[in-house]
Design an enzyme around this catalytic site. Structure first.
Site, PDB file in Angstrom:
ATOM      1  N   ASP A  30       0.849  -1.186   0.000  1.00  0.00           N
ATOM      2  CA  ASP A  30       0.000   0.000   0.000  1.00  0.00           C
ATOM      3  C   ASP A  30       0.890   1.243   0.000  1.00  0.00           C
ATOM      4  OD1 ASP A  30      -3.226   0.542   0.962  1.00  0.00           O
ATOM      5  OD2 ASP A  30      -1.798   2.209   1.093  1.00  0.00           O
ATOM      6  N   ILE A  31       0.516   2.242  -0.796  1.00  0.00           N
ATOM      7  CA  ILE A  31       1.335   3.451  -0.943  1.00  0.00           C
ATOM      8  C   ILE A  31       1.306   4.298   0.332  1.00  0.00           C
ATOM      9  CG2 ILE A  31      -0.393   5.081  -1.834  1.00  0.00           C
ATOM     10  CD1 ILE A  31       1.633   5.735  -4.089  1.00  0.00           C
ATOM     11  N   HIS A  98     -10.277  -5.171  -3.566  1.00  0.00           N
ATOM     12  CA  HIS A  98      -8.962  -5.457  -2.979  1.00  0.00           C
ATOM     13  C   HIS A  98      -9.144  -5.757  -1.503  1.00  0.00           C
ATOM     14  CE1 HIS A  98      -9.777  -1.135  -2.758  1.00  0.00           C
ATOM     15  NE2 HIS A  98      -9.149  -1.149  -1.596  1.00  0.00           N
TER      16      HIS A  98
HETATM   17  P1  5GP Z   1      -9.601   1.576  -0.027  1.00  0.00           P
HETATM   18  O1  5GP Z   1      -9.598   2.954   0.586  1.00  0.00           O
HETATM   19  O2  5GP Z   1     -10.294   1.604  -1.372  1.00  0.00           O
HETATM   20  O3  5GP Z   1     -10.100   0.498   0.868  1.00  0.00           O
HETATM   21  O4  5GP Z   1      -8.079   1.215  -0.275  1.00  0.00           O
HETATM   22  C1  5GP Z   1      -7.337   1.769  -1.311  1.00  0.00           C
HETATM   23  C2  5GP Z   1      -5.899   1.711  -0.879  1.00  0.00           C
HETATM   24  O5  5GP Z   1      -5.102   1.926  -2.019  1.00  0.00           O
HETATM   25  C3  5GP Z   1      -5.516   2.784   0.149  1.00  0.00           C
HETATM   26  O6  5GP Z   1      -5.031   2.157   1.334  1.00  0.00           O
HETATM   27  C4  5GP Z   1      -4.449   3.593  -0.567  1.00  0.00           C
HETATM   28  O7  5GP Z   1      -3.398   3.999   0.281  1.00  0.00           O
HETATM   29  C5  5GP Z   1      -3.970   2.658  -1.647  1.00  0.00           C
HETATM   30  N1  5GP Z   1      -3.505   3.315  -2.857  1.00  0.00           N
HETATM   31  C6  5GP Z   1      -4.094   4.367  -3.481  1.00  0.00           C
HETATM   32  N2  5GP Z   1      -3.402   4.695  -4.594  1.00  0.00           N
HETATM   33  C7  5GP Z   1      -2.350   3.835  -4.651  1.00  0.00           C
HETATM   34  C8  5GP Z   1      -1.269   3.665  -5.584  1.00  0.00           C
HETATM   35  O8  5GP Z   1      -1.140   4.387  -6.573  1.00  0.00           O
HETATM   36  N3  5GP Z   1      -0.385   2.669  -5.328  1.00  0.00           N
HETATM   37  C9  5GP Z   1      -0.505   1.862  -4.227  1.00  0.00           C
HETATM   38  N4  5GP Z   1       0.444   0.911  -4.063  1.00  0.00           N
HETATM   39  N5  5GP Z   1      -1.516   1.978  -3.342  1.00  0.00           N
HETATM   40  C10 5GP Z   1      -2.425   2.947  -3.557  1.00  0.00           C
END
Ligand code: 5GP
Ligand code: ZN
Length: 112
Positions: A30-31, A98
């Site tokens: 995660d970034i 994810h």
């Molecule tokens: P959600 O908020 O949809 O459950 O999780 C999305 C996740 O993707 C977040 O934890 C966010 O930090 C991660 N994320 C967003 N953009 C990127 C990216 O460009 N690369 C990576 N490796 N992770 C990302």
């Protein structure tokens, strides 16, 4: 799905720190990590969310959990959390299914 962030990561159009990959899935860091270990377990198939999955995806969904378990074991995590945020109200920001695999620190229950 040309503009989907995780489809683009899966296609290697956008770089990621890859931990694992097979024909149906990939796992990358995660970034913006929220735990010492925070990786994302992602199907290569575009599915917008768990709610958007169908019975056709049953085998893939099972596969993702096995991948998560194998990656957790390979990272020596015996305690970890596997989380799928579904919908904005639950914190989903990327509309490609994810699982967050998080570990390396104590976890609160219930999650916020
Ligand atoms: P959600 O908020 O949809 O459950 O999780 C999305 C996740 O993707 C977040 O934890 C966010 O930090 C991660 N994320 C967003 N953009 C990127 C990216 O460009 N690369 C990576 N490796 N992770 C990302
Ligand atoms: Zn996608």
């Amino acid at each position: 799905m040309g503009s989907c962030l995780f489809c683009r990561i899966a296609a290697k159009e956008i770089p990621s720190q890859l931990i694992f990959e097979d024909e149906r899935s990939l796992v990358f860091k995660d970034i913006s990590p929220k735990a010492p270990t925070h990786v994302l377990v992602v199907p290569k198939k575009h599915i917008a969310s768990l709610l958007s999955s169908t019975d056709e995806d049953k085998d893939l969904l099972g596969h993702l959990q096995r991948v998560a378990a194998q990656v957790a074991a390979s990272l020596n995590l015996d305690s970890f959390r596997l989380v799928a945020n579904n919908g904005r109200g639950a914190g989903q920001t990327v509309d490609h299914l994810h699982y967050h695999l998080m570990g390396g620190r104590a976890m609160q229950w219930p999650p916020g």
